[in-house]
Design a protein around this motif. Structure first.
Motif, PDB file in Angstrom:
ATOM      1  N   SER A  80      -5.540  44.829  23.162  1.00 27.58           N
ATOM      2  CA  SER A  80      -3.960  45.400  22.406  1.00 27.58           C
ATOM      3  C   SER A  80      -4.181  46.978  23.147  1.00 27.58           C
ATOM      4  N   LEU A  81      -3.427  47.281  23.851  1.00 31.29           N
ATOM      5  CA  LEU A  81      -3.497  48.714  23.727  1.00 31.29           C
ATOM      6  C   LEU A  81      -2.640  49.783  22.008  1.00 31.29           C
ATOM      7  N   ALA A  82      -2.788  49.234  21.402  1.00 31.37           N
ATOM      8  CA  ALA A  82      -1.814  49.981  20.215  1.00 31.37           C
ATOM      9  C   ALA A  82      -3.065  49.211  18.700  1.00 31.37           C
ATOM     10  N   GLY A  83      -4.468  48.878  18.990  1.00 32.10           N
ATOM     11  CA  GLY A  83      -5.219  48.769  18.018  1.00 32.10           C
ATOM     12  C   GLY A  83      -4.901  47.779  17.196  1.00 32.10           C
ATOM     13  N   GLY A  84      -4.180  46.687  17.631  1.00 27.49           N
ATOM     14  CA  GLY A  84      -3.539  45.684  16.630  1.00 27.49           C
ATOM     15  C   GLY A  84      -4.538  44.721  16.420  1.00 27.49           C
ATOM     16  N   ALA A  85      -6.287  44.836  17.176  1.00 27.56           N
ATOM     17  CA  ALA A  85      -6.607  43.689  16.632  1.00 27.56           C
ATOM     18  C   ALA A  85      -8.038  43.729  16.925  1.00 27.56           C
ATOM     19  N   VAL A  86      -8.082  45.217  16.261  1.00 29.21           N
ATOM     20  CA  VAL A  86     -10.064  44.439  15.002  1.00 29.21           C
ATOM     21  C   VAL A  86      -9.451  45.925  14.175  1.00 29.21           C
ATOM     22  N   PRO A  87     -10.808  46.049  13.329  1.00 24.27           N
ATOM     23  CA  PRO A  87     -10.683  46.055  12.194  1.00 24.27           C
ATOM     24  C   PRO A  87     -10.117  47.911  11.615  1.00 24.27           C
ATOM     25  N   LEU A 458      -3.815  40.139   5.300  1.00 26.32           N
ATOM     26  CA  LEU A 458      -3.909  39.488   6.947  1.00 26.32           C
ATOM     27  C   LEU A 458      -3.623  41.107   7.564  1.00 26.32           C
ATOM     28  N   ASN A 459      -4.725  40.400   8.563  1.00 29.90           N
ATOM     29  CA  ASN A 459      -4.174  42.087   9.111  1.00 29.90           C
ATOM     30  C   ASN A 459      -3.700  43.259   8.723  1.00 29.90           C
ATOM     31  N   PRO A 460      -4.776  43.887   7.532  1.00 26.55           N
ATOM     32  CA  PRO A 460      -3.765  45.606   7.026  1.00 26.55           C
ATOM     33  C   PRO A 460      -4.127  46.755   7.816  1.00 26.55           C
ATOM     34  N   GLY A 461      -2.950  47.062   7.470  1.00 21.75           N
ATOM     35  CA  GLY A 461      -2.999  48.137   8.332  1.00 21.75           C
ATOM     36  C   GLY A 461      -2.617  48.163  10.089  1.00 21.75           C
ATOM     37  N   LYS A 462      -1.487  47.175   9.346  1.00 25.27           N
ATOM     38  CA  LYS A 462      -1.009  47.268  10.958  1.00 25.27           C
ATOM     39  C   LYS A 462      -0.042  46.934  10.450  1.00 25.27           C
ATOM     40  N   ILE A 463       1.016  47.920  11.432  1.00 21.08           N
ATOM     41  CA  ILE A 463       2.654  47.438  11.804  1.00 21.08           C
ATOM     42  C   ILE A 463       2.816  48.659  10.611  1.00 21.08           C
ATOM     43  N   LEU A 464       2.486  47.924   9.104  1.00 21.07           N
ATOM     44  CA  LEU A 464       2.798  48.673   7.915  1.00 21.07           C
ATOM     45  C   LEU A 464       2.010  49.244   7.428  1.00 21.07           C
TER      46      LEU A 464
END
Ligand code: MLT
Ligand code: ZN
Length: 467
Positions: A80-87, A458-464
């Protein structure tokens, strides 16, 4: 990166009983590649890294986490180039890596479909299609590492979108695990299916925030037998659009890629990888590729080049004679991101605007940036044939990132564009999405998130920021 002290032994033992030792990674050093993104920009510690081998194991892990309110960060190739796949910091969470679920379950050469597990690497999928003279057209520089689950979850774009569409257009079915651990099994191969809500569309591009994609049914295309690749020097971005018109007039829908590269991007690739364009040039460049099963492509490309040169829309150009030459031309484009990384920190923008506004956007965003900040270097490149520009800014000072983002995105908003064309929001653009998205649309997104993931695991702090 240190594991949070609250690691609970009973939780880890419960994970071990689901996954056995081979499916569990513990210890700061072993976990660190999963907890930081490949550019070293995003990430935080996790309680554990889980590596399930089956959808049943994914389901069991999710059920356990749901019971304990522990968050899950699904991860594929971690490209990911947007920090989408790490805690993210401040949350008890595990990483759930899909990389051991990498089987190609089936290929149907007649129906031109393939079913693959989420951890299958994109290049492996492309090769499996090629063995049957078929094509899975999603393609981009990180294809040797990125995995299908991440590609689906980000609705990845890449270089072939103008001909074949985004990942969404290639999806026939999905298998996924929802936030309560239930498995939704929809691996159909149907081109037409209007039986109720098309729920898979919600998960495509949701970045793992609404469910975890564990497998996908892909739509393949016939593999074009002929390909022609050309590299042209063009005076400016407006000429690149004029060249697109020449190319479309001669090559029509055979055009599969049309990429713009700025002089600064070419300079970085030369500086860090010693790669040089095939001719002496200081100007912008366009890489154009066409592919078809019908012959005559080369003549059509020559005609397009001829009319562009005659009209002054290109100053020079070469057509690759061999596959090796074509690969060398593509290397100039594919190395830009890594060359940028070698130059230090860059503030990335992954924007789209209407195609015919691209030259004005580049002009206005460059002007706004130089007015607001001194001495920044802009590196522009991207998929101009589909309106997607990577307008990256080399900037050492991390604290200026938010301000730089805002200047560029204000220009994007003025052009009715998007602040994320293909990379996704991840954790990087959460504040920007909240700022630019219409409130009613944001509220609809939150309603969906609450409905599918009421605990927000599920993947908190991503998108919203918060549901
Ligand atoms: C690319 O097209 O090479 C990447 O999506 C862009 C980037 O590194 O910003
Ligand atoms: Zn791109």
């Amino acid at each position: 990166m240190k594991t949070p002290p609250s690691t609970d032994d009973a939780f880890l033992e419960a994970l071990r009983s689901i996954l056995s030792d081979t499916g569990l990674v513990l210890g700061d050093e072993a976990m660190s590649p999963y907890c930081v993104d490949w550019r070293g920009e995003f990430g935080a510690p996790a309680l554990a890294v889980t590596r399930p081998k089956s959808v049943d194991q994914v389901s069991a892990v999710v059920r356990l986490c749901a019971e304990r309110g522990i968050a899950i960060v699904p991860q594929g190739g971690n490209t990911s180039l947007a920090g989408g796949a790490v805690p993210i910091a401040g949350r008890a969470q595990i990483v759930l890596s899909l990389s051991r679920m990498n089987a190609i379950r089936s290929i149907d050469p007649v129906g031109m479909t393939m079913t693959v597990e989420a951890g299958a690497v994109l290049e492996t999928v492309q090769e499996a299609a090629r063995e049957h003279e078929l094509l899975f057209p999603v393609s981009f520089a990180a294809q040797g590492s990125s995995q299908i689950g991440g590609i689906v979850s980000t609705n990845a774009g890449g270089i072939n979108v103008l001909r074949y569409g985004m990942t969404r257009q290639r999806m026939l079915g999905l298998e996924a695990v929802l936030a309560d651990g239930s498995v939704v099994a929809g691996l159909r191969h149907l081109h037409k299916d209007n039986a109720g809500y098309d729920w898979k569309q919600l998960l495509i591009g949701a970045e793992g925030t609404l469910g975890i994609v564990t497998a996908a049914s892909l739509r393949l295309s016939p593999r074009p037998k002929h390909r022609v690749t050309a590299f042209l020097a063009v005076p400016d971005p407006a000429s690149a659009l004029a060249l697109l018109e020449h190319a479309t007039a001669e090559l029509g829908d055979a055009i599969s890629a049309f990429e713009l590269i700025s002089p600064s991007a070419l300079a970085l690739v030369r500086q860090h990888f010693g790669l040089r364009p095939p001719m002496e040039m200081q100007s912008w460049a366009v890489l154009v590729e066409a592919a078809s099963s019908l012959s005559g492509l080369r003549d059509a490309m020559e005609a397009a080049l001829g009319s562009a040169l005659e009209a002054g829309d290109a100053s020079d150009g070469v057509i690759a004679e061999t596959e090796t030459q074509a690969a060398a031309l593509w290397a100039l484009r594919e190395h830009v991101t890594e060359a940028e990384l070698k130059s230090g920190r860059s503030v990335k923008h992954d924007v789209s605007v209407p195609i015919n506004r691209i030259p004005n956007f580049i002009r206005d965003a460059s002007y706004a940036l130089h007015k607001a900040f001194d001495g920044l270097q802009v590196v522009v490149f991207g998929h101009v044939g589909d309106g997607n520009v990577h307008f990256n800014v080399l900037a050492g000072a991390a604290e200026a990132k938010a301000a730089i983002n805002r200047v560029v995105h204000d220009v994007v908003a003025g052009y009715q564009g998007s602040i994320s064309a293909e990379h996704g929001i991840g954790s990087y653009r959460v504040a920007e999405l909240a700022h630019y998205k219409q409130p009613a649309q944001l509220e609809l997104m939150r309603t969906l998130k609450r409905a599918l993931d009421p605990q927000g695991i599920l993947n908190p702090g991503k998108i919203l920021d918060a549901p």
